[in-house]
Design an enzyme around this catalytic site. Sequence first.
Site, PDB file in Angstrom:
ATOM      1  N   SER A   7       0.693  -1.251   0.063  1.00 31.76           N
ATOM      2  CA  SER A   7      -0.355  -0.270  -0.024  1.00 31.76           C
ATOM      3  C   SER A   7       0.990   1.410  -0.220  1.00 31.76           C
ATOM      4  O   SER A   7       1.560   1.363   1.060  1.00 31.76           O
ATOM      5  CB  SER A   7      -1.158   0.294   0.678  1.00 31.76           C
ATOM      6  OG  SER A   7      -1.116   1.278   1.270  1.00 31.76           O
ATOM      7  N   HIS A  32      -1.397  -1.200  -3.790  1.00 35.36           N
ATOM      8  CA  HIS A  32      -2.881  -0.979  -3.408  1.00 35.36           C
ATOM      9  C   HIS A  32      -2.743   0.610  -2.845  1.00 35.36           C
ATOM     10  O   HIS A  32      -1.850   1.190  -2.797  1.00 35.36           O
ATOM     11  CB  HIS A  32      -2.882  -1.925  -1.752  1.00 35.36           C
ATOM     12  CG  HIS A  32      -4.499  -1.008  -1.119  1.00 35.36           C
ATOM     13  ND1 HIS A  32      -5.323  -2.213  -1.603  1.00 35.36           N
ATOM     14  CD2 HIS A  32      -4.340  -0.756  -0.531  1.00 35.36           C
ATOM     15  CE1 HIS A  32      -5.959  -1.864  -0.852  1.00 35.36           C
ATOM     16  NE2 HIS A  32      -6.099  -0.620   0.086  1.00 35.36           N
ATOM     17  N   ASP A  34      -5.058   3.777  -2.019  1.00 33.05           N
ATOM     18  CA  ASP A  34      -5.754   4.592  -1.279  1.00 33.05           C
ATOM     19  C   ASP A  34      -6.121   5.403  -1.059  1.00 33.05           C
ATOM     20  O   ASP A  34      -5.254   6.970  -1.290  1.00 33.05           O
ATOM     21  CB  ASP A  34      -5.046   4.215   0.412  1.00 33.05           C
ATOM     22  CG  ASP A  34      -4.736   2.499   0.894  1.00 33.05           C
ATOM     23  OD1 ASP A  34      -5.642   2.281   0.628  1.00 33.05           O
ATOM     24  OD2 ASP A  34      -4.035   2.762   1.966  1.00 33.05           O
ATOM     25  N   MET A  36      -8.604   8.312  -0.016  1.00 32.59           N
ATOM     26  CA  MET A  36      -9.077   9.222   0.432  1.00 32.59           C
ATOM     27  C   MET A  36     -10.319  10.543   0.494  1.00 32.59           C
ATOM     28  O   MET A  36      -8.902  11.583   0.106  1.00 32.59           O
ATOM     29  CB  MET A  36      -8.290   8.952   2.268  1.00 32.59           C
ATOM     30  CG  MET A  36      -7.596   7.645   1.723  1.00 32.59           C
ATOM     31  SD  MET A  36      -7.517   7.912   4.598  1.00 32.59           S
ATOM     32  CE  MET A  36      -6.254   6.176   3.867  1.00 32.59           C
ATOM     33  N   HIS A  65      -8.568   1.116  -3.994  1.00 31.55           N
ATOM     34  CA  HIS A  65      -9.611   0.988  -2.491  1.00 31.55           C
ATOM     35  C   HIS A  65     -10.544   2.398  -2.364  1.00 31.55           C
ATOM     36  O   HIS A  65      -9.455   3.374  -1.465  1.00 31.55           O
ATOM     37  CB  HIS A  65      -8.831   0.384  -1.764  1.00 31.55           C
ATOM     38  CG  HIS A  65      -9.085   0.757  -0.313  1.00 31.55           C
ATOM     39  ND1 HIS A  65      -8.308   0.261   0.766  1.00 31.55           N
ATOM     40  CD2 HIS A  65     -10.807   1.063   0.578  1.00 31.55           C
ATOM     41  CE1 HIS A  65      -9.697   0.635   1.782  1.00 31.55           C
ATOM     42  NE2 HIS A  65     -10.790   0.519   1.483  1.00 31.55           N
ATOM     43  N   MET A  67     -12.158   4.778  -0.283  1.00 33.17           N
ATOM     44  CA  MET A  67     -12.148   5.492   0.982  1.00 33.17           C
ATOM     45  C   MET A  67     -13.391   6.677   1.228  1.00 33.17           C
ATOM     46  O   MET A  67     -12.696   7.573   1.144  1.00 33.17           O
ATOM     47  CB  MET A  67     -11.157   5.774   2.103  1.00 33.17           C
ATOM     48  CG  MET A  67     -11.215   3.718   2.348  1.00 33.17           C
ATOM     49  SD  MET A  67      -9.970   4.099   2.907  1.00 33.17           S
ATOM     50  CE  MET A  67      -8.523   3.958   1.947  1.00 33.17           C
ATOM     51  N   MET A 136     -11.162  -4.994   6.469  1.00 35.44           N
ATOM     52  CA  MET A 136     -10.200  -3.889   6.600  1.00 35.44           C
ATOM     53  C   MET A 136     -10.877  -4.133   8.282  1.00 35.44           C
ATOM     54  O   MET A 136     -11.309  -4.708   8.623  1.00 35.44           O
ATOM     55  CB  MET A 136     -11.878  -2.602   7.146  1.00 35.44           C
ATOM     56  CG  MET A 136     -11.666  -2.015   5.452  1.00 35.44           C
ATOM     57  SD  MET A 136      -9.903  -1.988   5.140  1.00 35.44           S
ATOM     58  CE  MET A 136      -9.098  -0.745   6.193  1.00 35.44           C
ATOM     59  N   ASP A 174      -6.803  -5.790   4.981  1.00 35.70           N
ATOM     60  CA  ASP A 174      -5.845  -4.522   5.359  1.00 35.70           C
ATOM     61  C   ASP A 174      -6.414  -4.008   6.386  1.00 35.70           C
ATOM     62  O   ASP A 174      -7.031  -3.155   6.764  1.00 35.70           O
ATOM     63  CB  ASP A 174      -6.526  -3.539   3.776  1.00 35.70           C
ATOM     64  CG  ASP A 174      -6.442  -2.207   3.739  1.00 35.70           C
ATOM     65  OD1 ASP A 174      -5.242  -1.793   4.298  1.00 35.70           O
ATOM     66  OD2 ASP A 174      -6.845  -1.454   2.999  1.00 35.70           O
TER      67      ASP A 174
END
Length: 236
Positions: A7, A32, A34, A36, A65, A67, A136, A174
Amino acid sequence: MVELLPSILSADFAHLADQIAAAQRGGGSAIHVDVMDGHFVPNMTIGPPVVASLRKVTGLPLDCHLMIDNPNDYIAAFAEAGANWVSVHYEACPHLHRTLEMIIHHGMKPGVVLNPATRVDLIVEILPMVHHVLIMSVNPGWGGQEFIPFSLDKVRQLKEMRRALGLKFKIEIDGGVAHDTVAAIVKAGAELLVAGNAVFGAGQPERDARALLDAARKAAGERAASKRTGGKSKIH
Ligand code: DX5
Ligand code: ZN
């Protein structure tokens, strides 16, 4: 087979290409990413323009991913940027089936993510649609948090659901995946292991990715051996 997904949240953002190359040399098989938005989670990170830049420097699958609230509004942009896998949070999608259809329609592999407090059985109807389910094992928002132990039960439940339904989706985990937790995680049944801090935190991504993957493979070997002996060797 277990796979390691570094990640980049814990990587040096000024040197992402080098950091990704090093993590790949260490055995990382997808990256990965992330995403956000400062709403669904308190933190803010990166979006489609950075994914488009990553696309130019790596041939590994980009596992995005999301979020974020209202993920439907951004699916086309992630597809355009070159994302391969896109996962959305159950908690952010009032029309989850439609969102997954959108991801598929844009040529990407869909995943669903469950926060620690969300029950695994809530997604039974959409399981046939997904490429992966992401459990998660921390509350999303930051890297370097402590692994939540009951996540292992959720992995086991999900694995049993997959078996009962005769499906093939992958089980991803994760948060807090590190040297001291990885064996139990693999033995519970997780196959796609996301790790940020454990890979990038010490500034040695190649070395640390390799060490983590070695530990994961060793645990997978022990699990397989225990299956062969009818569970007589000591695993949990
Ligand atoms: C947390 C992110 C994770 C994060 C994991 O919200 O979804 O992907 O990078 O970090 P570690 O591996 O450090 O717990
Ligand atoms: Zn993540």
